[in-house]
Design a protein around this motif. Structure first.
Motif, PDB file in Angstrom:
ATOM      1  N   VAL A 199     -39.498  -3.376 -23.808  1.00 21.52           N
ATOM      2  CA  VAL A 199     -39.485  -4.254 -22.635  1.00 21.52           C
ATOM      3  C   VAL A 199     -40.772  -5.067 -22.524  1.00 21.52           C
ATOM      4  CG1 VAL A 199     -39.139  -4.307 -20.124  1.00 21.52           C
ATOM      5  CG2 VAL A 199     -37.987  -2.580 -21.491  1.00 21.52           C
ATOM      6  N   ASN A 202     -42.824  -7.311 -18.767  1.00 20.22           N
ATOM      7  CA  ASN A 202     -42.195  -8.186 -17.778  1.00 20.22           C
ATOM      8  C   ASN A 202     -40.870  -7.599 -17.311  1.00 20.22           C
ATOM      9  OD1 ASN A 202     -43.588 -10.348 -19.912  1.00 20.22           O
ATOM     10  ND2 ASN A 202     -43.971 -10.753 -17.745  1.00 20.22           N
ATOM     11  N   GLY A 203     -40.535  -7.882 -16.066  1.00 23.57           N
ATOM     12  CA  GLY A 203     -39.263  -7.437 -15.527  1.00 23.57           C
ATOM     13  C   GLY A 203     -39.262  -6.030 -14.977  1.00 23.57           C
ATOM     14  N   LEU A 206     -37.473  -5.027 -11.652  1.00 21.53           N
ATOM     15  CA  LEU A 206     -36.045  -4.796 -11.838  1.00 21.53           C
ATOM     16  C   LEU A 206     -35.802  -3.481 -12.567  1.00 21.53           C
ATOM     17  CD1 LEU A 206     -33.110  -5.639 -11.635  1.00 21.53           C
ATOM     18  CD2 LEU A 206     -33.460  -7.154 -13.621  1.00 21.53           C
ATOM     19  N   GLY A 262     -42.586 -13.350 -18.890  1.00 22.03           N
ATOM     20  CA  GLY A 262     -41.775 -13.590 -17.702  1.00 22.03           C
ATOM     21  C   GLY A 262     -41.010 -14.905 -17.810  1.00 22.03           C
ATOM     22  N   GLY A 264     -38.354 -14.869 -19.815  1.00 20.90           N
ATOM     23  CA  GLY A 264     -37.541 -14.537 -20.968  1.00 20.90           C
ATOM     24  C   GLY A 264     -37.394 -15.647 -21.980  1.00 20.90           C
ATOM     25  N   GLU A 305     -28.985 -13.693 -16.796  1.00 18.27           N
ATOM     26  CA  GLU A 305     -30.125 -13.107 -16.102  1.00 18.27           C
ATOM     27  C   GLU A 305     -30.946 -12.234 -17.044  1.00 18.27           C
ATOM     28  OE1 GLU A 305     -31.357 -10.700 -12.024  1.00 18.27           O
ATOM     29  OE2 GLU A 305     -29.238 -10.985 -12.495  1.00 18.27           O
ATOM     30  N   ARG A 308     -33.114 -14.481 -18.963  1.00 19.08           N
ATOM     31  CA  ARG A 308     -34.132 -15.139 -18.151  1.00 19.08           C
ATOM     32  C   ARG A 308     -35.199 -14.153 -17.667  1.00 19.08           C
ATOM     33  NH1 ARG A 308     -30.990 -18.053 -15.269  1.00 19.08           N
ATOM     34  NH2 ARG A 308     -31.473 -20.053 -16.246  1.00 19.08           N
ATOM     35  N   THR A 309     -34.919 -12.862 -17.765  1.00 22.92           N
ATOM     36  CA  THR A 309     -35.832 -11.842 -17.232  1.00 22.92           C
ATOM     37  C   THR A 309     -36.578 -11.090 -18.325  1.00 22.92           C
ATOM     38  OG1 THR A 309     -34.305 -11.529 -15.378  1.00 22.92           O
ATOM     39  CG2 THR A 309     -35.968  -9.825 -15.719  1.00 22.92           C
ATOM     40  N   PHE A 310     -35.875 -10.775 -19.417  1.00 23.91           N
ATOM     41  CA  PHE A 310     -36.441  -9.908 -20.456  1.00 23.91           C
ATOM     42  C   PHE A 310     -36.529 -10.639 -21.795  1.00 23.91           C
ATOM     43  CE2 PHE A 310     -34.105  -6.954 -17.574  1.00 23.91           C
ATOM     44  CZ  PHE A 310     -35.203  -6.253 -17.098  1.00 23.91           C
TER      45      PHE A 310
END
Length: 365
Positions: A199, A202-203, A206, A262, A264, A305, A308-310
């Motif tokens: 990971v 970032n993220g 969540l 951040g 992604g 998502e 865009r997140t990971f």
């Protein structure tokens, strides 16, 4: 530059009113002594990595540069620190701290020269603080930069018991004619992807929400890797790409690199593209690591998502001319990296400049 000089105080040897207010100067002094050999282990040309002065000196000419441009970055680890605190594992977040800064330097072609950290806590625990700084020193060794100092602030009333925060600052240099991204990126150029270690950093807000929803302890076996605890698996440190990326960039075969942090894949790759250019990526061109499959399924996160997140398994994107692909891929493999051919540059004047093809077939949801 006074690593562990608590709250900028110059008083020493007293356990009086300041200690009663919650600041232990002796603990700070003990931490300084504990981390001096760690800093020394990161010494490199241009810096001796000594601690204790009011500022750190670095000789750029001694580092071998002729016409350098300095590049600076700052970053933190974010709420991944909460996982470290709850898992009671503090020895890897320092690597994350360094990685988040130096990977941002290398994508501009810059060699990291030196690093400083800021560590803030409510009450200083010398043992855990030393573990944190040991990770910072390890990150600096991996990146080839010197840990030249920092600040440790003990601030009672600002942080809950056991809590702390980290920030990092790094300066690098690049020869003026080697700055990335280059201006000749064009349709048909190839996008390569360097595998992430997990990971990264970032993220995690969540991630933590999903862990809470699933009712899993950070000390329990990871649902996606039973050989590790969930905390150990999630705390796998951010991969530091500096040494292989610099080696390949200096061949002149790299047009651009993007650190996938951040935002992604969808928001970081466009940062290095000229106006009017985008990329398409093939979702089937690299394997999605099990941790992301677990997050997507457990959190009911849709594919866009996730992207865009990971990082979803790609920690850095590299853009090269089509006739340089084999040479660049071979060079990264020889340097110990796992690399995939994941897409191409194309004309794209829309707001969605990264198109990931085949997500419905290849990615979990």
């Amino acid at each position: 530059m006074e690593e562990a000089i608590i709250s900028n105080s110059t008083v020493s040897g007293s356990k009086g009113a300041y200690a009663e207010a919650g600041v232990d100067i002796d603990a700070g002094a003990a931490l300084v002594e504990a981390i001096k050999p760690m800093a020394k282990s990161t010494s490199r040309r241009g810096a001796d990595a000594g601690l204790g002065g009011f500022g750190a000196l670095f000789d750029v000419r001694a580092a071998g540069f002729l016409d350098p441009i300095l590049v600076s970055t700052t970053d933190g680890v974010g709420t991944k620190l909460r996982v470290a605190i709850e898992a009671e594992k503090h020895d890897t977040v320092g690597i994350d701290l360094v990685a988040m800064c130096v990977n941002d330097l290398v994508v501009q072609g810059a060699e990291p020269l030196f690093f400083l950290d800021y560590f803030a806590t409510g009450k200083l625990d010398v043992k855990s603080a030393a573990q944190i700084v040991s990770g910072i020193a390890e990150g600096c060794r991996q990146a080839g930069c010197a840990l030249v100092g920092g600040e440790t602030a003990e601030m009672p009333g600002m942080y809950a018991s056991g809590d702390y925060d980290l920030a990092g600052f790094s300066v690098g240099a690049v020869e003026r004619d080697q700055i990335l991204p280059r201006g000749d990126i064009k349709p048909g150029d190839v996008v390569l992807g360097l595998a992430s270690s997990g990971v990264h950093s970032n993220g995690f807000s969540l991630v933590r929400k999903i862990v809470e929803k699933e009712g899993v302890s950070y000390k329990s076996p990871a649902p996606f890797d039973p050989d590790k605890s969930l905390g150990e698996a999630l705390l796998e440190p951010t991969r530091i790409y500096v040494i292989p990326a610099l080696r390949v960039a200096r061949t002149g075969n790299v047009k651009a690199m993007a650190h996938i942090t951040g935002g992604g894949l969808l928001e970081n790759i466009p940062r290095v593209l000229p106006d009017g250019m985008g990329v398409w990526l093939s979702a089937k061109s690299w394997p999605v690591p099990p941790v992301f499959k677990w997050l997507a399924k457990s959190g009911c996160i849709d594919r866009l998502e996730m992207a865009r997140t990971f990082n979803c398994g790609i920690g850095m994107a590299v853009i090269v001319a089509a006739d340089k692909v084999d040479a660049v891929m071979r060079a990264f493999v020889d340097a110990g990296e796992t690399i995939f051919r994941i897409g191409e540059v194309e004309e794209n004047k829309s707001t969605n400049r990264v198109i990931i093809q085949g997500m419905d077939d290849c990615w979990p949801c």
